[in-house]
Design an enzyme around this catalytic site. Sequence first.
Site, PDB file in Angstrom:
ATOM      1  N   GLY A 207       0.832  -1.209   0.000  1.00 18.79           N
ATOM      2  CA  GLY A 207       0.000   0.000   0.000  1.00 18.79           C
ATOM      3  C   GLY A 207       0.862   1.252   0.000  1.00 18.79           C
ATOM      4  N   GLY A 208       2.020   1.159  -0.636  1.00 20.76           N
ATOM      5  CA  GLY A 208       3.017   2.234  -0.558  1.00 20.76           C
ATOM      6  C   GLY A 208       2.577   3.542  -1.187  1.00 20.76           C
TER       7      GLY A 208
ATOM      8  N   GLY B 126      -0.524   4.755  -0.941  1.00 23.54           N
ATOM      9  CA  GLY B 126      -1.701   5.266  -0.250  1.00 23.54           C
ATOM     10  C   GLY B 126      -1.353   6.384   0.730  1.00 23.54           C
TER      11      GLY B 126
ATOM     12  CE1 TYR C 280     -10.337  -0.008   6.645  1.00 21.16           C
ATOM     13  CE2 TYR C 280     -11.505   1.097   8.424  1.00 21.16           C
ATOM     14  CZ  TYR C 280     -10.352   0.880   7.702  1.00 21.16           C
ATOM     15  OH  TYR C 280      -9.210   1.571   8.035  1.00 21.16           O
TER      16      TYR C 280
ATOM     17  CE  LYS D 109      -7.931  -1.628   8.799  1.00 21.52           C
ATOM     18  NZ  LYS D 109      -6.614  -1.852   8.206  1.00 21.52           N
TER      19      LYS D 109
HETATM   20  C1  AKB Z   1     -11.610   5.348   7.665  1.00 19.58           C
HETATM   21  O1  AKB Z   1     -12.253   6.378   7.925  1.00 19.58           O
HETATM   22  O2  AKB Z   1     -12.070   4.386   7.040  1.00 19.58           O
HETATM   23  C2  AKB Z   1     -10.189   5.256   8.170  1.00 19.58           C
HETATM   24  C3  AKB Z   1     -10.140   4.648   9.531  1.00 19.58           C
HETATM   25  C4  AKB Z   1     -10.565   5.422  10.719  1.00 19.58           C
HETATM   26  O3  AKB Z   1      -9.754   3.518   9.669  1.00 19.58           O
HETATM   27  N1  AKB Z   1      -9.601   6.550   8.200  1.00 19.58           N
END
Ligand code: AKB
Length: 318
Positions: free
Chosen positions: A8-9, A11, A142, A146
């Site tokens: 992800g360099g 980003g 997401y 995580k």
């Molecule tokens: C997002 O908003 O998706 C990111 C995060 C807080 O992980 N910046």
Amino acid sequence: MSNILVTGGTGQIGTELIPFLRARYGNERVVATGHRKKPGGEIWEVGPFAGLDVRDSVTLAELVSRYHVDTIYHLAGVLSAVGEDNPQLAWDVNMNGLYNVLEVSRTHGCAVFFPSSIAAFGPGSPLDNTPQVTVQRPQTIYGIAKLSGELLCDYYHHHYGVDARGVRYPGLISHQALPGGGTTDYAVEIFYAALRGESYCCPLAADTALDMMYMDDALRAAVELMAVEPDRLKHRNAYNLTAMSFSPEILAQAIRAHIPDFSIEYDVDPVRQAIADSWPNRMDDGAARAEWGWRPAYDLEATVAIMLRKLSERLGSR
Ligand code: AKB
């Protein structure tokens, strides 16, 4: 000599972490990778760069062998708001990318830095002073990736001895690459509007408090965590990390201290608002402070001042 590979360099974090690591360890020792074409500019020329889609485990393993990599900063990932638009892609990149990184680390003996996020919390987590260990039931793809990533890193540590370490980053504020698809992006975009003399139309409600951090602190945290003696780490994956908490209205006020006629208006995006409402207002980062000495250097005022100065230099405005 062993080397560092960054996924992800190109980003938001990678664009700044690569020069930071190269200044510290040497240009040749840091292999930048990204799924986009190599961007123009000196930072990409002074050390190795390779195209890499983190879902491609063969190329990843080949790069780790070719460059004698012993540490991977795994930054590639799809952010929260974009993830809700394409959950299948977000799961594929975020989970299979991490799986490939952990597998290559298992077979090649690499240490891994994994950036988790405030998104690993969700409804049911205490929003104020969110503890290091608490209920975690995220509802975004997401956040689910995580949290799963934190557990997978712990699994690889316990079962295979992979030295995987991570932090739960808050929203990151930086003046180089734009974030691209996150819920906290407003806290970067607002500076561009302010410096262009435009009113900023914010997708989050005025009083939505979230944890935030200036990029220099985020980079230093990653490198400091990776340098700590392993036996000091009890909560390896992943540490709550914060530097400040503010709402859009508070940030706008802080910008007005420099640009008095700056104005903000609100057109709330229900998807981003629901995500933000499920994330902490402010985390307790006591474990990071106690176990590896974490201390942020930039508060809200310092962040606003440096963002306006650095961005105005780049944009050539006031
Ligand atoms: C997002 O908003 O998706 C990111 C995060 C807080 O992980 N910046």
